[in-house]
Design a protein around this motif. Structure first.
Motif, PDB file in Angstrom:
ATOM      1  N   VAL A 252       0.976  -1.304   0.091  1.00 15.63           N
ATOM      2  CA  VAL A 252      -0.108  -0.056   0.200  1.00 15.63           C
ATOM      3  C   VAL A 252       0.856   1.150  -0.006  1.00 15.63           C
ATOM      4  O   VAL A 252       1.995   1.098   0.133  1.00 15.63           O
ATOM      5  CB  VAL A 252      -0.950   0.097   1.084  1.00 15.63           C
ATOM      6  N   GLN A 253       0.194   2.296  -0.156  1.00 14.57           N
ATOM      7  CA  GLN A 253       0.962   3.662  -0.072  1.00 14.57           C
ATOM      8  C   GLN A 253       0.194   4.746   0.711  1.00 14.57           C
ATOM      9  O   GLN A 253      -1.195   4.797   0.620  1.00 14.57           O
ATOM     10  CB  GLN A 253       1.314   4.055  -1.507  1.00 14.57           C
ATOM     11  N   LEU A 254       0.750   5.746   1.108  1.00 12.97           N
ATOM     12  CA  LEU A 254       0.357   6.951   1.920  1.00 12.97           C
ATOM     13  C   LEU A 254       0.999   8.086   1.476  1.00 12.97           C
ATOM     14  O   LEU A 254       2.074   8.066   1.297  1.00 12.97           O
ATOM     15  CB  LEU A 254       0.285   6.863   3.329  1.00 12.97           C
ATOM     16  N   PRO A 255       0.176   9.111   1.070  1.00 13.32           N
ATOM     17  CA  PRO A 255       0.666  10.454   0.761  1.00 13.32           C
ATOM     18  C   PRO A 255       1.499  10.876   1.927  1.00 13.32           C
ATOM     19  O   PRO A 255       1.289  10.473   3.236  1.00 13.32           O
ATOM     20  CB  PRO A 255      -0.761  11.291   0.661  1.00 13.32           C
ATOM     21  N   PHE A 256       2.789  11.475   1.895  1.00 14.27           N
ATOM     22  CA  PHE A 256       3.847  12.035   2.549  1.00 14.27           C
ATOM     23  C   PHE A 256       3.044  12.649   4.001  1.00 14.27           C
ATOM     24  O   PHE A 256       3.304  12.639   5.110  1.00 14.27           O
ATOM     25  CB  PHE A 256       4.901  12.617   2.346  1.00 14.27           C
TER      26      PHE A 256
END
Length: 391
Positions: A252-256
């Protein structure tokens, strides 16, 4: 997104992405070539921060804290240059405590006790004790000849830090060299301090990186090409203990910007996890940049997070050749965290995840949830890949 059972060696039948509302599935971004990830972030710390000092001017017991007044602009500039030279004097030992910091609030130290690529007048390698806290509000260095290296010397040196800087002994001391575990642990035990083997000594590692350039290489006894005496271990990964088993996982990914929010609320929202001092790291990442992570789901999420919380989680990496994820904990322990069936799609996703991590300067995270569609995490660990120190 890859979804699998930890108890089986292969991947289950692919399913539609099921993730937390806050997470972005990496599989949705695979149409973007890895080369289009932000290129302004250098994955190697030593190049990105070459000219960025990590610490304020130290107050050394071997230098004066009073500078003569300058009578002109030219004299002020010359004085500033002289002070800058004094700041990186390779023979000065650092004794620093931030005057704005309450001494009693510093409860954890990071410590390295190892030889340096510097020879003394006997032609023997000099050893150095380097100690700091996680915010570099406390800094201490001291050189030693190689014939006094033992737990008694280290114990007395730790006690002298407390006495000279006026700070209480810490509750914990983290260290990252497995070869020094016996000496460090014995010294700490005699002082009632808990010794914690951990590669989460990021402030210390970054400071050593800086000291290599500003101190060691400028020392008159510096030995070019000298290899570290105690190199970091990178052992073959072991099987994962049953108490650390999850049930499903997903890239998964998250905005910084969202990662920063998670870190700021870590102490209030989660019972388990660990953060990093992002200001100290100085990562130049835009708020919208997607930071890669690993979401792990388990019906026993809280017990799993509790076990993970005691492991000093360091990093997660993909071994594309073996088709698995490697979890690094402590100083010399690596586990096969999960496996997946190798094919073109899973290999592409794994490589894209690693490329995203490199583009973010090694920053990534591990999140533990009760299910992959849960809106909340039970545990959240912010992680960072760093190159091994040059000393």
């Amino acid at each position: 997104m890859a979804t699998l059972s930890y108890s089986s060696p292969g991947i289950r039948n692919p399913v539609a992405p099921i993730i937390s509302r806050a997470f972005v599935s990496l599989s949705k971004t695979l149409s973007i070539p890895p080369s289009t990830f932000p290129s302004s972030i250098d994955g190697a710390y030593r190049h990105r921060h070459r000219h960025r000092p990590l610490h304020p001017r130290p107050n050394s017991i071997s230098e004066s804290s009073v500078s003569p007044p300058a009578s002109s602009k030219e004299e002020e500039e010359e004085s500033g240059l002289e002070e800058e030279e004094e700041e990186v004097d390779p023979c000065v030992e650092v004794r620093y405590l931030d005057p704005a910091m309450e001494a009693g609030s510093i409860r954890e130290w990071e410590l390295d006790f190892c030889s340096r690529p510097i020879l003394d007048e006997r032609g023997k390698k000099v050893w150095e004790l380097v100690v700091c806290d996680g915010t570099l509000s406390l800094q201490y260095t001291r050189f030693f000849p190689n014939n006094v290296i033992n737990s008694v010397t280290l114990r007395d040196a730790i006690a002298s830090i407390s006495a000279s800087l006026g700070v209480p002994l810490p509750q914990k001391i983290r260290f990252f060299r497995s070869q020094m575990q016996t000496i460090i642990t014995k010294a700490c035990n005699e002082l009632g301090i808990k010794a914690v083997p951990s590669k989460r000594c990021l402030s210390l590692l970054l400071w050593l990186e800086e000291r290599y350039e500003t101190v060691y290489t400028r020392h008159p006894g510096f030995q070019q090409g000298s290899k570290p005496l105690l190199a970091l271990d990178n052992p073959f990964p072991m099987e994962l203990p049953e108490n650390l088993f999850g049930e499903k996982w997903a890239f998964v990914q998250l905005p910084f910007s969202a990662v920063q929010e998670e870190v700021s609320s870590l102490e209030t929202r989660y019972a388990f996890g660990a953060s990093l001092d992002l200001d100290l790291l100085g990562l130049e990442i835009e708020d919208k940049t997607l930071v890669p992570g690993l979401a792990v789901a388990s019906s026993r999420a809280k017990p799993l997070a509790a076990w993970m919380n005691g492991l000093e989680v360091c990093s997660v990496e993909v071994d594309v050749g073996r088709g698995c994820l490697i979890l690094s904990v402590g100083v010399a322990t690596r586990y096969i965290y999960a496996t997946y069936k190798k094919n073109a799609a899973t290999t592409q996703e794994a490589e894209a995840w690693e490329a995203a991590k490199k583009a973010c300067g090694g920053l990534h995270f591990l999140a533990i949830q009760e299910s992959l569609d849960s809106e909340d995490c039970v545990g959240f660990w912010l992680l960072l890949d760093l190159p091994p120190p040059l000393v």
